[in-house]
Every structure is written in structure tokens, then in C-alpha cells.
Design an enzyme around this catalytic site. Structure first.
Site, PDB file in Angstrom:
ATOM      1  N   TYR A  25       0.842  -1.199   0.000  1.00 11.88           N
ATOM      2  CA  TYR A  25       0.000   0.000   0.000  1.00 11.88           C
ATOM      3  C   TYR A  25       0.881   1.254   0.000  1.00 11.88           C
ATOM      4  O   TYR A  25       0.641   2.207  -0.751  1.00 11.88           O
ATOM      5  CB  TYR A  25      -0.921   0.016   1.222  1.00 11.88           C
ATOM      6  CG  TYR A  25      -1.708   1.299   1.358  1.00 11.88           C
ATOM      7  CD1 TYR A  25      -2.840   1.534   0.580  1.00 11.88           C
ATOM      8  CD2 TYR A  25      -1.308   2.290   2.250  1.00 11.88           C
ATOM      9  CE1 TYR A  25      -3.551   2.722   0.683  1.00 11.88           C
ATOM     10  CE2 TYR A  25      -2.006   3.480   2.367  1.00 11.88           C
ATOM     11  CZ  TYR A  25      -3.131   3.685   1.583  1.00 11.88           C
ATOM     12  OH  TYR A  25      -3.815   4.869   1.687  1.00 11.88           O
ATOM     13  N   GLN A 128      -4.623  17.092   7.324  1.00  8.02           N
ATOM     14  CA  GLN A 128      -4.984  17.006   5.905  1.00  8.02           C
ATOM     15  C   GLN A 128      -6.448  16.617   5.776  1.00  8.02           C
ATOM     16  O   GLN A 128      -6.916  15.669   6.404  1.00  8.02           O
ATOM     17  CB  GLN A 128      -4.086  15.976   5.206  1.00  8.02           C
ATOM     18  CG  GLN A 128      -4.470  15.698   3.759  1.00  8.02           C
ATOM     19  CD  GLN A 128      -5.470  14.556   3.618  1.00  8.02           C
ATOM     20  OE1 GLN A 128      -5.522  13.650   4.458  1.00  8.02           O
ATOM     21  NE2 GLN A 128      -6.286  14.604   2.582  1.00  8.02           N
ATOM     22  N   TYR A 130      -9.745  15.498   3.415  1.00  7.36           N
ATOM     23  CA  TYR A 130     -10.457  15.048   2.221  1.00  7.36           C
ATOM     24  C   TYR A 130     -11.881  15.560   2.323  1.00  7.36           C
ATOM     25  O   TYR A 130     -12.499  15.498   3.393  1.00  7.36           O
ATOM     26  CB  TYR A 130     -10.479  13.519   2.126  1.00  7.36           C
ATOM     27  CG  TYR A 130      -9.182  12.891   1.676  1.00  7.36           C
ATOM     28  CD1 TYR A 130      -8.557  13.286   0.495  1.00  7.36           C
ATOM     29  CD2 TYR A 130      -8.585  11.881   2.420  1.00  7.36           C
ATOM     30  CE1 TYR A 130      -7.383  12.703   0.079  1.00  7.36           C
ATOM     31  CE2 TYR A 130      -7.398  11.279   2.013  1.00  7.36           C
ATOM     32  CZ  TYR A 130      -6.801  11.702   0.842  1.00  7.36           C
ATOM     33  OH  TYR A 130      -5.639  11.118   0.430  1.00  7.36           O
ATOM     34  N   THR A 156      -6.513  18.417   0.269  1.00  4.94           N
ATOM     35  CA  THR A 156      -6.121  17.628  -0.893  1.00  4.94           C
ATOM     36  C   THR A 156      -7.141  17.806  -2.013  1.00  4.94           C
ATOM     37  O   THR A 156      -8.338  17.615  -1.815  1.00  4.94           O
ATOM     38  CB  THR A 156      -5.997  16.139  -0.521  1.00  4.94           C
ATOM     39  OG1 THR A 156      -4.898  15.994   0.397  1.00  4.94           O
ATOM     40  CG2 THR A 156      -5.714  15.289  -1.748  1.00  4.94           C
ATOM     41  N   ARG A 165      -5.097   1.211  -8.078  1.00  6.13           N
ATOM     42  CA  ARG A 165      -3.788   0.723  -7.655  1.00  6.13           C
ATOM     43  C   ARG A 165      -3.834  -0.806  -7.633  1.00  6.13           C
ATOM     44  O   ARG A 165      -4.468  -1.418  -6.772  1.00  6.13           O
ATOM     45  CB  ARG A 165      -3.446   1.293  -6.283  1.00  6.13           C
ATOM     46  CG  ARG A 165      -3.444   2.826  -6.289  1.00  6.13           C
ATOM     47  CD  ARG A 165      -3.689   3.451  -4.933  1.00  6.13           C
ATOM     48  NE  ARG A 165      -4.037   4.865  -5.068  1.00  6.13           N
ATOM     49  CZ  ARG A 165      -4.452   5.619  -4.063  1.00  6.13           C
ATOM     50  NH1 ARG A 165      -4.594   5.107  -2.858  1.00  6.13           N
ATOM     51  NH2 ARG A 165      -4.756   6.896  -4.271  1.00  6.13           N
ATOM     52  N   LYS A 252      -3.059  21.016  -1.689  1.00  4.95           N
ATOM     53  CA  LYS A 252      -2.188  19.912  -2.114  1.00  4.95           C
ATOM     54  C   LYS A 252      -2.751  19.248  -3.379  1.00  4.95           C
ATOM     55  O   LYS A 252      -3.921  18.889  -3.422  1.00  4.95           O
ATOM     56  CB  LYS A 252      -2.073  18.871  -0.997  1.00  4.95           C
ATOM     57  CG  LYS A 252      -1.187  17.680  -1.313  1.00  4.95           C
ATOM     58  CD  LYS A 252      -1.098  16.762  -0.095  1.00  4.95           C
ATOM     59  CE  LYS A 252      -0.182  15.577  -0.342  1.00  4.95           C
ATOM     60  NZ  LYS A 252      -0.775  14.597  -1.264  1.00  4.95           N
ATOM     61  N   ARG A 279      -0.020   8.015  -7.352  1.00  5.40           N
ATOM     62  CA  ARG A 279      -1.094   7.087  -6.984  1.00  5.40           C
ATOM     63  C   ARG A 279      -2.441   7.450  -7.603  1.00  5.40           C
ATOM     64  O   ARG A 279      -3.425   6.779  -7.352  1.00  5.40           O
ATOM     65  CB  ARG A 279      -1.223   7.034  -5.456  1.00  5.40           C
ATOM     66  CG  ARG A 279       0.009   6.463  -4.793  1.00  5.40           C
ATOM     67  CD  ARG A 279       0.048   6.767  -3.302  1.00  5.40           C
ATOM     68  NE  ARG A 279      -1.025   6.126  -2.553  1.00  5.40           N
ATOM     69  CZ  ARG A 279      -1.028   4.843  -2.195  1.00  5.40           C
ATOM     70  NH1 ARG A 279      -0.031   4.046  -2.556  1.00  5.40           N
ATOM     71  NH2 ARG A 279      -2.022   4.346  -1.475  1.00  5.40           N
TER      72      ARG A 279
END
Length: 377
Positions: A25, A128, A130, A156, A165, A252, A279
Site C-alpha cells: 500500500y 490534511q 479530504y 487535498t 492501484r 495539495k 497514486r
């Protein structure tokens, strides 16, 4: 731990100590991983100028990021599932960063909660964010970060939808891990990791479980997370987030000059040139390749930081030379954490500091604040 001299040494040690699904990961990119590789490879293309017979005494890497004093222009990136690299991982990394004098950024998708990290630190850390469809939850997250004394909010921008991924899909990644024969075997071959995890109660997403509506266990968490990332996120949302937060705001995920110029109207204190560590959009440019273009696009109107591909102190030095006022390391500190817990994070920071200090001196500079494009060949 043996002779640990480089971030690559920490990576090898972490791979031996962390179950495969969680190591993968941290160590994976999207699709073919071409952007993930470019993030690292493009640093090697940048050459430094060796200078001689200059005064190399009294060197200093100290500077500022968004007005905060830092011992070197490096912060720990927000990384999801950090507490699955090592038990209580976010708490350990935050303590190591505080002692080292660099910022720690806690991810929304962390294992340890905002309150957990606040309980073991004495200086403000960064949070951070989301943006989820559930705006009440987002507002609550912002308020919790304020209550914890966080000194900057890192918003972000590049995860409105999730990049694919392949390693995670093949591993059937989850937190806590699933108990299929494959996953049991992965954990059984890492007994030290298992012992440490057995001693902690923090094994799920601490910022979400018990805080989001109707999310009380892993099964409800999985469906909630899959549905909640908001594909409608736009520049208009930055305004209400900034107003709700009321403090320093860092954006970001900027990887284009046009987006960088658009960010100037938001009143953000800094932008981070980033492709999410390779990613998200595979096939995009590396962060370091876009950094000088974005610096030129915005001038001195906003502070420019960068992340992606940093594996040494020389990489940090090159980024600073190209205009970054700060850099972020994700995988390097995760490798250290997986290898040796809090001490491993400190080791990663020490490696980067030593490499940056020596390289800066050999380029003829004594102060990191004097480093510019003149040190590049």
C-alpha cells in the site's frame, strides 16, 4: 537494525517487517506506476554544481514553512493507513517529527485519530482534509482539527475519485486486515508486527469510525468510504473550507500552471506541487519536473511546496534550488516507521538532514535560505 545509511536501507528493512498488503500500500502507484517511477527518476537527471574553496562553517538548514520555523525544509506528508505500518504509527511519527523540529501532517484516512495525535504531542501539527459528500462530517473534522490546535489545514485536491492501484486490489487490502488464508499467512510471517498490533486498540480509521453517520464498524465503513469522496469538488468549495477553518490553508495536488494560477484567487497560504505520489493519474509528469514551471507561473504570490519522489537530502536540496520553500516526505518516513517505529522515523529524518547538509556545503552554500538555481549545473 544493522548499518542503515540510506532511505533504501530502511525500505528493505520495512519490507521484512511489515505484512505484504500494507507494505505494498505504501510502496505502490496507480496503473503501470510510470508516474511513481518518474517521481524518483527525474531527480537523478538534475545535476549539482560542485564548488570549492568556500567557507563551509556555521551551516544551517533552518527555515520557515507557512510562517512556522522548521529545522529543515521538510514536513511529513499525510499518508493513509500509517498506523498499519506500525502500531500507533501516526502517534509515533508525530512525536518523532516534533522532536526533530519539522511539521507532521495527519491524514483524514489515518488509523490514529486527531485526538490520539494531540494527546502525545505538545506542539501544533497539521491536518490534511479530504472533502466528503457528507458536509456535516467535513465541518466536524475541521472543528476537531481546530480544537486539537492544528496550525495548518492541508486540503487535498486530487482525490475526487480514486485512482486504480493494482497491488491493493490484488492484495485485497483492508483495515483491519481480512482473515483469509493469504492474509493470515502474511501476518503470521511478521510476528513482531502482530505482537505490536495486539497491544493497541487502534486498528481502524480513527477519524471516521464513531464520527461519521451510521459508521460504527468495518463493514459500514467500507461502503461509506466508497461512496463519500466527492467528485463535484470545485474551486468554490475552497472558499467555505477556508472560512470554516479560519487559519493557514495549504492546497495539495497542484500539477499544472493553469491550476496554480487559479489557486492564487483562493487566498491559500501555500500550494503543494504533487501528483499524490504517483497514486492517481498514471502518465502524468513528475512533481519535480513541474515544480519550476509552477514556481515561474505564480512568482512570489503564494508559497510553493512540493512532494513526490524524495528519497534523499539531495532531492530536497534540488527541490529548494528549483523554488520550493518546503518539501514533504511520505514513503521515506513510512519505511522508517515500518522498519523501527519512532526511531526509524527519526533515522529517516537524520539521513535526509545529513545528506542535505553535506551536499549544500559541497555546492558552496552555508544557509539553505541562500540556495537557488545557481547550485544546479
Amino acid at each position: 537494525m544493522g548499518k542503515i545509511l540510506t532511505i533504501a536501507d530502511l525500505k528493505q528493512q520495512a519490507q521484512r517487517r511489515v505484512p505484504k498488503m500494507f507494505f505494498d500500500y505504501a510502496d505502490s502507484g496507480a496503473w503501470t506506476e510510470s508516474t511513481y517511477r518518474a517521481n524518483e527518476d527525474d531527480f537523478a537527471k538534475i545535476k549539482l554544481r560542485q564548488r570549492v574553496l568556500v567557507d563551509m562553517t556555521d551551516r544551517s538548514l533552518a527555515t520557515e514553512m507557512v510562517g512556522e520555523k522548521v529545522s529543515m525544509p521538510v514536513a511529513l506528508s499525510p499518508t493513509g493507513l500509517t498506523g498499519m505500518q506500525h502500531a500507533d504509527g501516526e502517534m509515533l511519527a508525530a512525536k518523532a517529527a516534533e522532536e526533530f523540529g519539522v511539521p507532521f501532517t495527519l491524514s483524514t484516512m489515518s488509523i490514529c485519530s486527531i485526538e490520539d495525535v494531540a494527546s502525545v504531542t505538545s506542539k501544533p501539527f497539521w491536518f490534511q482534509l479530504y472533502v466528503m459528500k457528507d458536509r456535516d462530517f467535513v465541518n466536524n473534522l475541521i472543528d476537531r482539527a481546530k480544537a486539537a490546535g492544528c496550525s495548518a489545514l492541508v486540503l487535498t485536491l486530487d482525490l475526487q475519485i480514486l485512482g486504480q492501484r493494482h497491488k491493493d486490489l490484488r492484495n485485497g487490502l483492508s483495515a483491519p486486515p481480512k482473515f483469509t488464508p493469504k492474509h493470515i499467512w502474511q501476518m503470521a510471517t511478521r510476528p513482531r508486527w502482530c505482537l505490536d498490533m495486539a497491544r493497541t486498540k487502534r486498528r481502524s480509521f480513527g477519524n471516521i469510525v464513531g464520527h461519521a453517520k451510521n459508521v460504527s464498524d468495518l463493514s459500514s465503513l467500507s461502503s461509506w468510504t466508497a461512496e463519500q469522496f466527492d467528485p463535484r469538488l470545485s474551486w468554490k468549495d475552497v472558499e467555505w473550507i477556508k472560512e470554516r477553518w479560519g487559519g493557514k490553508l495549504i492546497l495539495k495536488g497542484i500539477l499544472d500552471e493553469e491550476d496554480a494560477r487559479a489557486s492564487l484567487d483562493t487566498g491559500a497560504d501555500a500550494i503543494i506541487v504533487s501528483n499524490h505520489g504517483g497514486r492517481q493519474l498514471d502518465g502524468a509528469h513528475s512533481s519535480i519536473a513541474m515544480l519550476p514551471k509552477i514556481v515561474d507561473a505564480v512568482g512570489d504570490r503564494v508559497e510553493v511546496h512540493m512532494d513526490g519522489g524524495i528519497r534523499s537530502g539531495q532531492d530536497v536540496l534540488k527541490a529548494v534550488a528549483l523554488g520550493a520553500k518546503g518539501t514533504y516526505i511520505g514513503r521515506p518516513f513510512l519505511y522508517g516507521l515500518g522498519a523501527d517505529g519512532k526511531q526509524g522515523v527519526t533515522t529517516a529524518l537524520e539521513i535526509i538532514r545529513k545528506e542535505m547538509d553535506i551536499s549544500m556545503a559541497l555546492c558552496g552554500k552555508r544557509l539553505i535560505t541562500d540556495v537557488d538555481r545557481s547550485i544546479l549545473a
